[in-house]
Write an enzyme that holds these catalytic residues in place. Structure first.
Site, short mmCIF file in Angstrom:
data_model
loop_
_atom_site.label_atom_id
_atom_site.label_comp_id
_atom_site.label_asym_id
_atom_site.label_seq_id
_atom_site.Cartn_x
_atom_site.Cartn_y
_atom_site.Cartn_z
N SER A 62 -3.48 6.60 38.97
CA SER A 62 -3.12 7.47 37.59
C SER A 62 -2.60 8.71 37.67
CB SER A 62 -4.82 8.13 38.35
OG SER A 62 -5.72 7.25 38.04
N GLU A 101 -10.07 12.54 36.87
CA GLU A 101 -9.03 12.81 36.57
C GLU A 101 -7.93 13.53 35.24
OE1 GLU A 101 -7.80 9.33 36.76
OE2 GLU A 101 -6.52 10.09 35.87
N ASP A 128 -4.16 14.70 35.08
CA ASP A 128 -3.82 14.65 34.25
C ASP A 128 -2.36 15.16 33.76
OD1 ASP A 128 -3.86 11.75 34.85
OD2 ASP A 128 -5.09 11.34 32.88
#
Length: 646
Positions: free
Chosen positions: A561, A312, A316
């Site tokens: 996400s 993640e 990001d």
């Protein structure tokens, strides 16, 4: 300006004012009424034993704040493009003064505790008088709240926590209390030590789905080609720029603009992964790192390296940093390695008025600091340590069914306050279509069960004061110049209708149009079809086949996400232009993006569904829909529209 609220409320515990030091001569005998009931039976937990009656509970009582019924109107006034007060964002001082609980509420709750028998030395209040704390035993709390506590144990990890099913308060003080913790708010936040955290029902920590068949290259392998010809198979920066008509970005407000991305320990980026990605797609960023703010003893850990731990954060930061380069990204790394964190923890860090002594947080949802557990962070909680960034993207969430209405509303109100001060809050909408994390659906009582048929919406995406990001895809065989569809590869864009929040004003027309012109083939037994509930997502961006550098190689990932940080990057571009023109940040964007004025700035998505709960889910169609919202942005059109506003 964004000012840290710590200057207004330092989060220090203060003794109850002397005016409340004497208990009433009349014992409180009002009838008790149930104030809260657990939102959902704990999934994967069982009752282990009764806690010791002498166990100490740091009871925290959240007082009812003033003017909460007006917060929607207040937010619309500074956020709607047709409002004469657009852009006139609030100071932190005004926020605190407007929403502070009434003095009567403080008096009534303290009087109740004193009448029960608690000495004044045991009763404390937060500096903003939003919370009252009393140190009490389990036996005392059970009598005070007419409840019964049990210790629950998780069948997989062996973790334990204390909780009750319901609790009651005197009828004449119920109006003065929002919620009391720890009580019914069961922990659906996984332990940082659990390697299976992403599989647990009730929590969706935003881990992007991973492809095992996509490009998988070592650092010394040939680079991934940047060609637009393969965007249906792998998304790169160039694909996103072409899809969303992103102009050349040459920021001029980097010193005053800000973009924050939240991550929760032990999720952490690896420097080598960032450089692998940057060397291939954005060479000037090689060696550049985000500005890291460590919240509540957080660490950017590198001991555990795998997709679960790094996926993640790598995703990001790689896309967020590359899209807004050279704008600095602020990494809000939250929680220590022992206890971890929940959403309230990062909110504490950016808003000192929300933050109270020892967190004022929920021990069953958030990390409580100083961390009492062995090896935990022993320093004070991070209370108002940084001004709220103008944009905050969070690729994490939980099922709405796992949080009580009171707790969800109190957290949602905080997002509204940040919007009043000029912050755009983005949350991913979930990756399981109309189902909850792990594909779990609800039964007729709204409880998560293995074979449920009722749709299970995501939180905080259902909060009307956040911007929920759904996911699209370049359809197989199509190009970036063809219309996208809703994401139907590996994940399905989360969307639907809240079971807690009412439909906000800015969304009423869009929701009514969808339900009237494109009525879903489901009944109220499957989703909240009343037409009066908050619907999500609000907008969307691509969420399929992202190329990322992860653990020293390239892989493809999927998820909302991906969508959230990309959309956050676009809003950061908008803010750069407005700040350069001497204007405010855009703050809460929902009233604008739903308005007719902004209609042409979004690409309407009319293909695809978000299946789940043994249905095809909802269908992407003309206009807003609960799959991709108002659509995907055309950034070249979006910037001048926002720039034209005051």
């Amino acid at each position: 300006m964004h000012l840290p609220l710590a200057f207004l409320a330092l989060g220090l515990a203060i003794l109850v004012p002397s005016s409340f030091s004497s208990p009433s001569s009349t014992i409180h005998t009002s009838t008790h009424v149930i104030h809260e009931k657990r939102a959902a039976d704990p999934f994967g937990w069982f009752i282990s034993h009764k806690p010791s009656v002498s166990k100490i509970l740091p009871l925290r009582i959240g007082l009812t704040q003033q003017n909460l019924d007006k917060i929607s109107d207040m937010l619309m006034a500074v956020s709607h493009p047709d409002s004469p007060d657009y852009g006139k964002q609030w100071t932190p001082e005004k926020v605190v003064d407007t929403f502070a609980p009434k003095r009567e509420s403080v008096h009534k709750v303290v009087e109740w505790l004193r009448e029960f028998g608690f000495e004044k030395e045991k009763i404390k209040m937060s500096a903003n008088k939003g919370w009252v704390e009393v140190t009490a035993t389990v036996e005392e709390v059970e009598e005070l709240l007419k409840t019964e506590y049990h210790v629950y144990k998780h069948s997989e990890t062996g973790e334990e926590q204390i909780s009750c099913e319901t609790y009651s308060v005197p009828v004449d003080i119920r109006e003065h209390i929002d919620l009391i913790k720890p009580t019914v708010h069961f922990n659906h936040r996984p332990s940082p030590k659990s390697t299976t955290k992403f599989k647990r029902a009730g929590v969706n920590l935003g881990k992007p789905g991973v492809s095992t068949v996509g490009p998988k290259k070592s650092p010394d392998a040939s680079p991934v080609p940047p060609s637009l010809a393969n965007c249906d198979k792998m998304i790169t920066l160039d694909c996103l720029k072409a899809l969303y008509n992103v102009p050349e970005f040459n920021p001029v407000s980097t010193d005053t603009n800000s973009f924050g991305i939240t991550e929760f320990t032990p999720q952490a980026f690896l420097a080598g992964d960032l450089d692998l990605f940057f060397s291939n797609f954005s060479p000037s960023l090689v060696g550049v790192r985000p500005k890291t703010v460590l919240i509540d003893g957080a660490v950017v850990q590198t001991t555990n390296q795998s997709f679960d731990f790094n996926g993640e954060s790598d995703l990001d930061l790689e896309y967020g940093m590359a899209l807004v380069n050279p704008q600095t990204i602020t990494l809000l790394q939250t929680g220590d390695l022992v206890e971890g964190a929940g959403f309230d923890n990062w909110l504490d860090a950016v808003d000192g008025s929300f933050c109270t002594f020892e967190g004022g947080d929920d021990p069953t949802q958030d990390g409580i600091y100083p961390d009492p557990l062995p090896g935990g962070f022993k320093g004070p909680e991070s209370c108002g340590i940084i001004a709220p960034p103008f944009v905050v993207s969070t690729s994490y969430g939980q099922d709405e069914s796992t949080i009580t209405a009171f707790s969800a509303m109190r957290q949602c109100t905080e997002y509204g306050k940040l919007g009043l001060m000029g912050t755009t809050i983005l949350y991913s909408s979930g990756d399981n279509g109309v189902a909850g994390n792990g594909g779990v659906c609800l039964n007729a009582r709204g409880q998560p069960v293995a074979n449920g048929s009722m749709f299970n919406p995501d939180f905080p995406a259902t909060c009307p004061f956040v911007t929920a990001a759904g996911a699209t895809q370049v359809n197989p065989g199509s190009t970036v110049f063809d219309p996208e569809g809703a994401c139907e590869q590996v994940i399905f864009s989360g969307g639907g209708f809240s079971n807690i929040f009412a439909v906000p004003d800015y969304q009423q027309t869009a929701v009514a149009s969808f339900l009237t012109n494109h009525p879903p083939p489901y009944t109220s037994a499957q989703f909240n079809n009343s037409g009066t509930s908050r619907a999500f997502p609000d907008l969307a961006a691509n969420g399929a086949n992202y190329v990322i550098g992860i653990d020293g190689e390239f892989e493809l990932v999927f998820g909302t996400s991906c969508s959230s940080p990309v959309l956050g990057s676009f809003i950061t571009m908008v803010n750069d232009a407005r700040i350069a023109a001497g204007k405010s940040s855009v703050g809460f964007i929902n009233p604008a993006i739903y308005s007719d004025r902004f209609k042409d700035a979004f690409n309407d998505i009319t293909m695809g569904t978000n299946q789940g709960c043994n249905t095809v889910g909802f269908t992407a169609t003309e206009g807003w829909d609960p799959v991709t919202g108002v659509g995907t942005p055309n950034v070249t059109k979006l910037i001048p529209l926002f720039l034209s506003l005051p």
